[in-house]
Design a protein around this motif. Structure first.
Motif, PDB file in Angstrom:
ATOM      1  N   ASP A   8      -0.765  10.373 -34.038  1.00 40.22           N
ATOM      2  CA  ASP A   8      -0.719   8.904 -34.198  1.00 40.22           C
ATOM      3  C   ASP A   8      -1.018   8.786 -33.682  1.00 40.22           C
ATOM      4  OD1 ASP A   8      -2.084   7.052 -35.567  1.00 40.22           O
ATOM      5  OD2 ASP A   8       0.616   6.438 -36.448  1.00 40.22           O
TER       6      ASP A   8
ATOM      7  N   LEU B  43      -4.547  17.404 -35.947  1.00 41.73           N
ATOM      8  CA  LEU B  43      -5.249  15.858 -37.223  1.00 41.73           C
ATOM      9  C   LEU B  43      -4.632  14.664 -36.660  1.00 41.73           C
ATOM     10  CD1 LEU B  43      -6.281  14.563 -39.538  1.00 41.73           C
ATOM     11  CD2 LEU B  43      -3.522  15.426 -40.588  1.00 41.73           C
TER      12      LEU B  43
ATOM     13  N   ILE C 114      -0.068  16.880 -35.346  1.00 35.99           N
ATOM     14  CA  ILE C 114      -0.354  15.891 -35.649  1.00 35.99           C
ATOM     15  C   ILE C 114       0.131  14.609 -35.248  1.00 35.99           C
ATOM     16  CG2 ILE C 114      -0.049  14.269 -37.771  1.00 35.99           C
ATOM     17  CD1 ILE C 114       0.094  16.558 -39.678  1.00 35.99           C
TER      18      ILE C 114
ATOM     19  N   LEU D 175      -0.143  10.008 -42.321  1.00 38.77           N
ATOM     20  CA  LEU D 175      -0.055  11.098 -41.735  1.00 38.77           C
ATOM     21  C   LEU D 175       1.747  11.061 -41.412  1.00 38.77           C
ATOM     22  CD1 LEU D 175      -1.833  10.010 -38.269  1.00 38.77           C
ATOM     23  CD2 LEU D 175      -2.297  11.953 -40.377  1.00 38.77           C
TER      24      LEU D 175
ATOM     25  N   CYS E 110       3.943  15.260 -42.445  1.00 35.68           N
ATOM     26  CA  CYS E 110       4.845  14.933 -41.123  1.00 35.68           C
ATOM     27  C   CYS E 110       6.494  15.404 -42.231  1.00 35.68           C
ATOM     28  CB  CYS E 110       5.011  13.955 -40.188  1.00 35.68           C
ATOM     29  SG  CYS E 110       3.745  14.769 -38.921  1.00 35.68           S
TER      30      CYS E 110
ATOM     31  N   CYS F 278       4.686  16.228 -34.287  1.00 30.96           N
ATOM     32  CA  CYS F 278       4.256  15.898 -34.939  1.00 30.96           C
ATOM     33  C   CYS F 278       4.128  14.471 -33.503  1.00 30.96           C
ATOM     34  CB  CYS F 278       4.960  15.008 -36.444  1.00 30.96           C
ATOM     35  SG  CYS F 278       4.491  15.516 -37.727  1.00 30.96           S
TER      36      CYS F 278
END
Length: 320
Positions: A163, A192, A161, A55, A59, A87
């Motif tokens: 995490d 994602l 994105i 990731l 990014c 992100c």
């Protein structure tokens, strides 16, 4: 997850042989990832499998050792591509001595936005109050995650994105973030998302990627995953070829597959005792039998523990 060459699905993210090495350690190895536009792509793997490193490369926070990254068909280093993504990686880049609103205004100015109301709207959307006077350094982990998501949404990106976006949230917060992701996805945003909370990912994801030791071992759509987790009745016998022929003649309404050198899987069978008796009466020795129920978490764990298991099963089905 196979993409048709005749009618290719537009991709928000595509990597080709993406690799990241740290000295002699390969963190990500020759990854070919495909995230369709409009998808919620659940990125799954154990701690240290390479999720965050992947990731970060997407990014622009880490430079690939080898390989290519395309975002909406353009190189990831293209300004046009960079403007389309938001992100949240590992932890949000938050100024600890500023309030949530001050953090939002600061980032807004950095990316050229002047509408402070938009920052307020995003804070409200993610469950934070624009009027909250507390500084970010006093926030709980859940509040920091909410602020991180709000920051990622600034600029109205097409691709988010995230995490571990629900890390530190209580059950109510998890549900609210899940509903937010689904709402934004329905409005056209692609996600994602990496998370170790497999049950939550399974509630929202339309596509999955499973990473093990830096290798993307499988990509599949939700429908394919559900088929792979279908319940079945297994029978271990002494003569699987003959048993399979007998079963197909006796119960043509169910699907029977040879799993390995001695085991058959029967899909759609509701009661197993009658089948066992039928085989025994036809001189098939039954060593073991029973119903198997696999949930999504069990499937993911099996794939992360043994990347070759599914391929091995597919190969053996045609050899019995």
């Amino acid at each position: 997850m196979e993409l048709s060459k005749e009618n290719p699905i537009p991709l928000a993210v595509e990597t080709r042989a993406l690799t990241k090495k740290y000295k002699k350690k390969i963190a990500v190895n020759q990854m070919n990832m495909q995230v369709p536009e409009g998808a919620i792509y659940g990125f799954i793997g154990r701690n240290g499998a390479g999720k965050s490193t992947t990731l970060k490369m997407l990014c622009g926070l880490a430079h690939p050792t080898e390989g290519e990254i395309s975002l909406y068909g353009k190189p990831s280093h293209s300004p046009l591509a960079a403007r389309r993504i938001g992100c949240l990686i590992e932890s949000a880049g938050i100024y600890p001595n500023l309030t949530a609103r001050q953090n939002m205004i600061m980032k807004s100015k950095c990316i050229g936005l002047t509408d402070e109301k938009k920052a307020d709207d995003l804070l409200t959307l993610t469950g934070l109050s624009p009027a909250e006077p507390k500084k970010a350094k006093t926030f709980s982990m859940g509040m920091k995650q909410r602020l991180g998501i709000a920051l990622a949404l600034l600029g109205n990106p097409d691709l988010l994105i995230l995490d571990e976006p629900i890390n530190g949230l209580d059950p109510k917060g998890v549900r609210e973030i899940r509903q937010l992701i689904l709402k934004l996805n329905q409005e056209g945003k692609t996600f994602l998302i990496s998370s170790h909370i497999l049950g939550e990912l399974s509630k929202i994801s339309t596509h999955y990627g499973i990473i093990q030791n830096g290798n993307l071992v499988e990509q599949l759509e939700r429908e394919e995953l559900e088929r792979n987790c279908e319940d079945y009745f297994f029978i271990q016998v002494d003569d699987p070829r003959r048993a399979l022929a007998l079963i197909q003649e006796y119960r043509p309404d169910i699907r029977a597959e040879a799993e390995d050198g001695s085991t058959l899987h029967l899909y759609g069978l509701q009661e197993g005792g009658t089948m066992n008796r039928y085989l025994i009466e036809n001189r098939i020795q039954v060593y073991a039998s029973g119903f198997h129920h696999m949930d999504l978490e069990e499937y993911f764990l099996a794939r992360m523990d043994g990347a070759g298991a599914t391929e091995q099963r597919k190969e053996t089905k045609s050899h019995v």
